[in-house]
Design a protein around this motif. Sequence first.
Motif, PDB file in Angstrom:
ATOM      1  N   TYR A  16      16.749 -48.038 -22.946  1.00 11.66           N
ATOM      2  CA  TYR A  16      16.907 -47.959 -21.723  1.00 11.66           C
ATOM      3  C   TYR A  16      18.072 -47.062 -21.431  1.00 11.66           C
ATOM      4  N   GLU A  17      19.199 -46.809 -22.268  1.00 10.77           N
ATOM      5  CA  GLU A  17      20.237 -45.794 -21.899  1.00 10.77           C
ATOM      6  C   GLU A  17      19.667 -44.521 -22.117  1.00 10.77           C
ATOM      7  N   ARG A  20      17.911 -43.653 -18.902  1.00  6.95           N
ATOM      8  CA  ARG A  20      18.872 -43.186 -17.822  1.00  6.95           C
ATOM      9  C   ARG A  20      19.328 -41.640 -18.097  1.00  6.95           C
ATOM     10  N   ARG A  67      27.091 -54.225 -15.262  1.00  5.13           N
ATOM     11  CA  ARG A  67      26.528 -53.220 -14.967  1.00  5.13           C
ATOM     12  C   ARG A  67      24.750 -53.454 -14.880  1.00  5.13           C
ATOM     13  N   TRP A  68      24.503 -53.832 -16.131  1.00  5.46           N
ATOM     14  CA  TRP A  68      22.998 -54.282 -16.326  1.00  5.46           C
ATOM     15  C   TRP A  68      22.755 -55.419 -15.117  1.00  5.46           C
ATOM     16  N   GLU A  71      21.918 -53.167 -12.165  1.00  4.06           N
ATOM     17  CA  GLU A  71      20.676 -52.341 -12.297  1.00  4.06           C
ATOM     18  C   GLU A  71      19.245 -52.859 -12.693  1.00  4.06           C
ATOM     19  N   ARG A 146      11.054 -51.934 -18.821  1.00  4.30           N
ATOM     20  CA  ARG A 146      11.669 -50.568 -18.490  1.00  4.30           C
ATOM     21  C   ARG A 146      11.546 -49.550 -19.733  1.00  4.30           C
TER      22      ARG A 146
END
Length: 318
Positions: A16-17, A20, A67-68, A71, A146
């Motif tokens: 995921y990161e 991003r 944050r997750w 998001e 994702r």
Amino acid sequence: MIVIVGAGICGLAAAYELSRRGEDAVVLERGQPFAEQSAGLARIFRIAHRRPELCGLALRARDGWLRWEAELGAGRLLGDEGFIAAAAPEVIAAAMRDAGAAFCFVDRPQITARIPFLVPPWEIGVFDPLGGSLRIRRALEALARRAVIRRGEAVSVGDDGTVTLVGGSVLRGDRVLICAGVHTPALFGPLGAEFAPHTRFTYEAASTDAAVGAACLSAPEGYGLPLGSTGRWAFGQELPDPATVRALFPSLSPVGRVDCVTVRAPWLDAGGDGWTVARRGRVVAFVGSNLMKFGPLLGELLARAVLDDEPPADLILA
């Protein structure tokens, strides 16, 4: 392309990161995603650790969970039940104080007030107000949606980024991240870790409200947490001891179990927390214990470790 071996919390968080950051990543998984060390509905989040550096990293990880939540659009991920440490409370209090984390001491009646169905044998504990129950399956399902996940079992990983699968097919990655839990040493080489079976039992409380609002717990006898809003309570022990559990929670009824593994390694602290990271060629390997609460932060750090020539300093635990 970056190849990630293992679709548990670390592999999915790193994928995921990386996405991003605009990176192309594929996650290899030999079975069902998050079905081994990452199995289960919930996990404990806590700032309370025996080392100040882990307390500090947990504070940063908490920001990541919030944050997750914003998001991923999966609803609430981090509960506000709080966490009680009945094992080594003085050591944990000192570490939290050094890290600038909020805490208070709680006596036996105060422990009972926060976990009403518990009969505590301990005189004192530490209450961590920022702790709580992670809705971990909800988070992992959102991360998996994702990620690009490919079913396949890696049998070898070359230093040049070549990943050979069962059946002989080959993936070639610009970089490879191995975070496949118990299978990581077989793919990378010795990492100083041993793995043993571990079981978390699930219990039902007489009052759903009591379990839903109860604080998480770590004690010499084991660890426990509410399973979100289900009205159930999970309690894990390295060696199952039903008599001890009945003494601690006389009103709970057993209804299920989750089988996973526990990690033993010299790089873990006395509470069983920690991790190790190693690099060889284009390959980064990562393995640890009690990692779930650090998920968002580890995703960021592992993404950086894969993209850079050296792991970030925060990923190296002394």
